[in-house]
Design a protein around this motif. Structure first.
Motif, PDB file in Angstrom:
ATOM      1  N   THR A  53       0.844  -1.188   0.000  1.00 27.86           N
ATOM      2  CA  THR A  53       0.000   0.000   0.000  1.00 27.86           C
ATOM      3  C   THR A  53       0.881   1.241   0.000  1.00 27.86           C
ATOM      4  OG1 THR A  53      -0.130  -0.031   2.410  1.00 27.86           O
ATOM      5  CG2 THR A  53      -1.922  -1.129   1.209  1.00 27.86           C
ATOM      6  N   PHE A  54       0.267   2.357  -0.328  1.00 24.95           N
ATOM      7  CA  PHE A  54       0.986   3.618  -0.419  1.00 24.95           C
ATOM      8  C   PHE A  54       0.256   4.683   0.387  1.00 24.95           C
ATOM      9  CE2 PHE A  54       1.622   1.197  -4.268  1.00 24.95           C
ATOM     10  CZ  PHE A  54       2.981   1.281  -4.496  1.00 24.95           C
ATOM     11  N   ASP A  55       1.015   5.503   1.106  1.00 24.98           N
ATOM     12  CA  ASP A  55       0.452   6.680   1.759  1.00 24.98           C
ATOM     13  C   ASP A  55       0.207   7.744   0.696  1.00 24.98           C
ATOM     14  OD1 ASP A  55       0.548   5.579   4.279  1.00 24.98           O
ATOM     15  OD2 ASP A  55       2.427   6.579   4.849  1.00 24.98           O
ATOM     16  N   SER A  56      -0.497   8.795   1.066  1.00 28.43           N
ATOM     17  CA  SER A  56      -0.776   9.883   0.124  1.00 28.43           C
ATOM     18  C   SER A  56       0.501  10.552  -0.378  1.00 28.43           C
ATOM     19  CB  SER A  56      -1.700  10.913   0.763  1.00 28.43           C
ATOM     20  OG  SER A  56      -1.106  11.426   1.936  1.00 28.43           O
ATOM     21  N   ASP A  57       1.579  10.483   0.411  1.00 28.36           N
ATOM     22  CA  ASP A  57       2.850  11.071  -0.024  1.00 28.36           C
ATOM     23  C   ASP A  57       3.718  10.079  -0.816  1.00 28.36           C
ATOM     24  OD1 ASP A  57       3.759   9.341   1.931  1.00 28.36           O
ATOM     25  OD2 ASP A  57       4.786  10.870   3.113  1.00 28.36           O
ATOM     26  N   GLY A  58       3.183   8.881  -1.074  1.00 28.94           N
ATOM     27  CA  GLY A  58       3.911   7.891  -1.859  1.00 28.94           C
ATOM     28  C   GLY A  58       4.748   6.922  -1.056  1.00 28.94           C
ATOM     29  N   THR A  59       4.742   7.047   0.271  1.00 25.80           N
ATOM     30  CA  THR A  59       5.500   6.118   1.113  1.00 25.80           C
ATOM     31  C   THR A  59       4.941   4.705   0.936  1.00 25.80           C
ATOM     32  OG1 THR A  59       5.900   7.865   2.721  1.00 25.80           O
ATOM     33  CG2 THR A  59       6.224   5.593   3.471  1.00 25.80           C
ATOM     34  N   VAL A  60       5.839   3.752   0.733  1.00 27.97           N
ATOM     35  CA  VAL A  60       5.452   2.369   0.483  1.00 27.97           C
ATOM     36  C   VAL A  60       5.372   1.590   1.795  1.00 27.97           C
ATOM     37  CG1 VAL A  60       6.134   0.224  -0.680  1.00 27.97           C
ATOM     38  CG2 VAL A  60       6.577   2.428  -1.775  1.00 27.97           C
ATOM     39  N   HIS A  61       4.308   0.790   1.935  1.00 29.56           N
ATOM     40  CA  HIS A  61       4.151  -0.091   3.090  1.00 29.56           C
ATOM     41  C   HIS A  61       3.934  -1.506   2.567  1.00 29.56           C
ATOM     42  CE1 HIS A  61       3.792   3.230   5.905  1.00 29.56           C
ATOM     43  NE2 HIS A  61       3.063   3.828   4.980  1.00 29.56           N
ATOM     44  N   VAL A  62       4.822  -2.407   2.958  1.00 29.33           N
ATOM     45  CA  VAL A  62       4.720  -3.807   2.543  1.00 29.33           C
ATOM     46  C   VAL A  62       4.140  -4.592   3.710  1.00 29.33           C
ATOM     47  CG1 VAL A  62       5.984  -5.824   1.727  1.00 29.33           C
ATOM     48  CG2 VAL A  62       6.696  -3.532   1.003  1.00 29.33           C
ATOM     49  N   GLY A  63       3.035  -5.300   3.443  1.00 30.43           N
ATOM     50  CA  GLY A  63       2.338  -6.046   4.485  1.00 30.43           C
ATOM     51  C   GLY A  63       2.984  -7.386   4.782  1.00 30.43           C
ATOM     52  N   ALA A  64       2.363  -8.100   5.708  1.00 33.54           N
ATOM     53  CA  ALA A  64       2.839  -9.422   6.116  1.00 33.54           C
ATOM     54  C   ALA A  64       2.565 -10.450   5.030  1.00 33.54           C
ATOM     55  CB  ALA A  64       2.130  -9.828   7.415  1.00 33.54           C
ATOM     56  N   ASP A  65       3.311 -11.552   5.088  1.00 38.75           N
ATOM     57  CA  ASP A  65       3.148 -12.642   4.117  1.00 38.75           C
ATOM     58  C   ASP A  65       1.723 -13.178   4.126  1.00 38.75           C
ATOM     59  OD1 ASP A  65       5.813 -12.368   3.612  1.00 38.75           O
ATOM     60  OD2 ASP A  65       6.406 -14.306   4.426  1.00 38.75           O
ATOM     61  N   GLU A  66       1.212 -13.425   2.928  1.00 39.57           N
ATOM     62  CA  GLU A  66      -0.106 -14.029   2.765  1.00 39.57           C
ATOM     63  C   GLU A  66      -0.007 -15.137   1.730  1.00 39.57           C
ATOM     64  OE1 GLU A  66      -3.190 -11.173   1.991  1.00 39.57           O
ATOM     65  OE2 GLU A  66      -2.510  -9.846   3.596  1.00 39.57           O
ATOM     66  N   ARG A  67      -0.981 -16.024   1.757  1.00 39.24           N
ATOM     67  CA  ARG A  67      -1.010 -17.140   0.813  1.00 39.24           C
ATOM     68  C   ARG A  67      -1.999 -16.897  -0.324  1.00 39.24           C
ATOM     69  NH1 ARG A  67       1.434 -21.622   2.715  1.00 39.24           N
ATOM     70  NH2 ARG A  67       0.048 -23.089   1.684  1.00 39.24           N
ATOM     71  N   LEU A  68      -2.782 -15.818  -0.212  1.00 38.54           N
ATOM     72  CA  LEU A  68      -3.816 -15.519  -1.192  1.00 38.54           C
ATOM     73  C   LEU A  68      -4.060 -14.018  -1.183  1.00 38.54           C
ATOM     74  CD1 LEU A  68      -6.304 -16.513  -2.986  1.00 38.54           C
ATOM     75  CD2 LEU A  68      -7.584 -16.499  -0.839  1.00 38.54           C
ATOM     76  N   ILE A  69      -4.200 -13.430  -2.362  1.00 37.95           N
ATOM     77  CA  ILE A  69      -4.571 -12.019  -2.472  1.00 37.95           C
ATOM     78  C   ILE A  69      -5.945 -11.973  -3.131  1.00 37.95           C
ATOM     79  CG2 ILE A  69      -4.026  -9.780  -3.499  1.00 37.95           C
ATOM     80  CD1 ILE A  69      -1.997 -10.538  -1.394  1.00 37.95           C
ATOM     81  N   ARG A  70      -6.955 -11.610  -2.338  1.00 37.02           N
ATOM     82  CA  ARG A  70      -8.330 -11.499  -2.853  1.00 37.02           C
ATOM     83  C   ARG A  70      -8.556 -10.090  -3.394  1.00 37.02           C
ATOM     84  NH1 ARG A  70     -11.337 -15.903  -1.267  1.00 37.02           N
ATOM     85  NH2 ARG A  70     -10.602 -16.925   0.621  1.00 37.02           N
ATOM     86  N   LEU A  71      -9.202 -10.010  -4.554  1.00 35.41           N
ATOM     87  CA  LEU A  71      -9.489  -8.724  -5.173  1.00 35.41           C
ATOM     88  C   LEU A  71     -10.982  -8.452  -5.172  1.00 35.41           C
ATOM     89  CD1 LEU A  71      -7.163  -8.758  -8.327  1.00 35.41           C
ATOM     90  CD2 LEU A  71      -6.683  -7.909  -6.045  1.00 35.41           C
ATOM     91  N   GLY A  72     -11.332  -7.174  -5.078  1.00 31.59           N
ATOM     92  CA  GLY A  72     -12.714  -6.757  -5.235  1.00 31.59           C
ATOM     93  C   GLY A  72     -13.076  -6.693  -6.715  1.00 31.59           C
ATOM     94  N   ASP A  73     -14.352  -6.499  -6.995  1.00 30.81           N
ATOM     95  CA  ASP A  73     -14.847  -6.495  -8.378  1.00 30.81           C
ATOM     96  C   ASP A  73     -14.214  -5.431  -9.265  1.00 30.81           C
ATOM     97  OD1 ASP A  73     -16.505  -8.572  -7.739  1.00 30.81           O
ATOM     98  OD2 ASP A  73     -18.305  -7.335  -7.520  1.00 30.81           O
ATOM     99  N   THR A  74     -13.785  -4.323  -8.694  1.00 31.66           N
ATOM    100  CA  THR A  74     -13.235  -3.224  -9.492  1.00 31.66           C
ATOM    101  C   THR A  74     -11.712  -3.180  -9.454  1.00 31.66           C
ATOM    102  OG1 THR A  74     -13.334  -1.664  -7.646  1.00 31.66           O
ATOM    103  CG2 THR A  74     -15.295  -1.810  -9.082  1.00 31.66           C
ATOM    104  N   GLU A  75     -11.088  -4.194  -8.864  1.00 34.34           N
ATOM    105  CA  GLU A  75      -9.635  -4.181  -8.694  1.00 34.34           C
ATOM    106  C   GLU A  75      -8.918  -5.074  -9.703  1.00 34.34           C
ATOM    107  OE1 GLU A  75      -8.780  -3.440  -4.036  1.00 34.34           O
ATOM    108  OE2 GLU A  75      -9.538  -5.438  -4.540  1.00 34.34           O
TER     109      GLU A  75
END
Length: 178
Positions: free
Chosen positions: A142-164
């Motif tokens: 994810t990114f903050d409004s100033d562009g700072t990058v945040h990397v989340g914890a390890d996951e086994r699945l990335i679920r997307l919404g209908d518009t993603e």
């Protein structure tokens, strides 16, 4: 009718810079207005149009690939092989996890299609020199409004919404001899 717009980008097997997908508010408004006007002229009167830009989900893949140990080869040759496998894996991931030209059929990442281990293991296993894929994990980015990058914890699945749609961020690829 819902239409989600994904801008064309010039790269297919490299990191897509975030600013190539995120348009300025002025450009976004003008693009949506132009597309809507074009479609409204061609739609039946009872058609309701919803035109907007797609939402992006950024992901980093962390993987460990195993190559066959080759003690009979010079250290520099073994390192070159590991570097080549790493580069091939990185390009394959960028090509596959691409909003415009990626996905299973190479026509762009499908809206709402989740990223699973079953998508990535065969892709990495097919890279020349890889004996087997030891591990794969996904990290949401994810990114903050100033562009700072945040990397989340390890996951086994990335679920997307209908518009993603899915976009690659930097991938972490470890190549090990065994």
């Amino acid at each position: 009718v819902r239409l989600l717009i994904v801008p064309a980008v010039p790269t297919t097997d490299e990191l897509v810079p975030r600013d190539q997908l995120l348009l300025s508010p002025e450009v976004r408004r003008e693009l949506v207005r132009t597309v809507r006007a074009y479609l409204e002229e061609r739609c039946p009167l009872t058609t309701e149009l919803a035109v907007s830009l797609a939402d992006y989900r950024w992901v980093s893949v962390r993987t460990r690939l195993i190559v066959r140990a080759r003690p009979d080869r010079e250290a520099v040759d073994r390192e070159a092989l590991r570097a080549q496998v790493q580069e091939d894996a990185r390009r394959s991931l960028y090509r596959f996890i691409h909003p415009v030209t990626g996905g299973p059929d190479r026509n762009g990442w499908p809206f709402g299609k989740s990223l699973t281990m079953g998508d990535v293991y065969p892709l990495l296993q097919g890279i020349g020199g890889v004996e087997y894929v030891d591990e794969v994990r996904f990290r949401p980015v994810t990114f903050d409004s100033d562009g700072t990058v945040h990397v989340g914890a390890d996951e086994r699945l990335i679920r997307l919404g209908d518009t993603e749609v899915l976009c690659s961020h930097d991938h972490e690829i470890d190549v090990v001899e065994e």
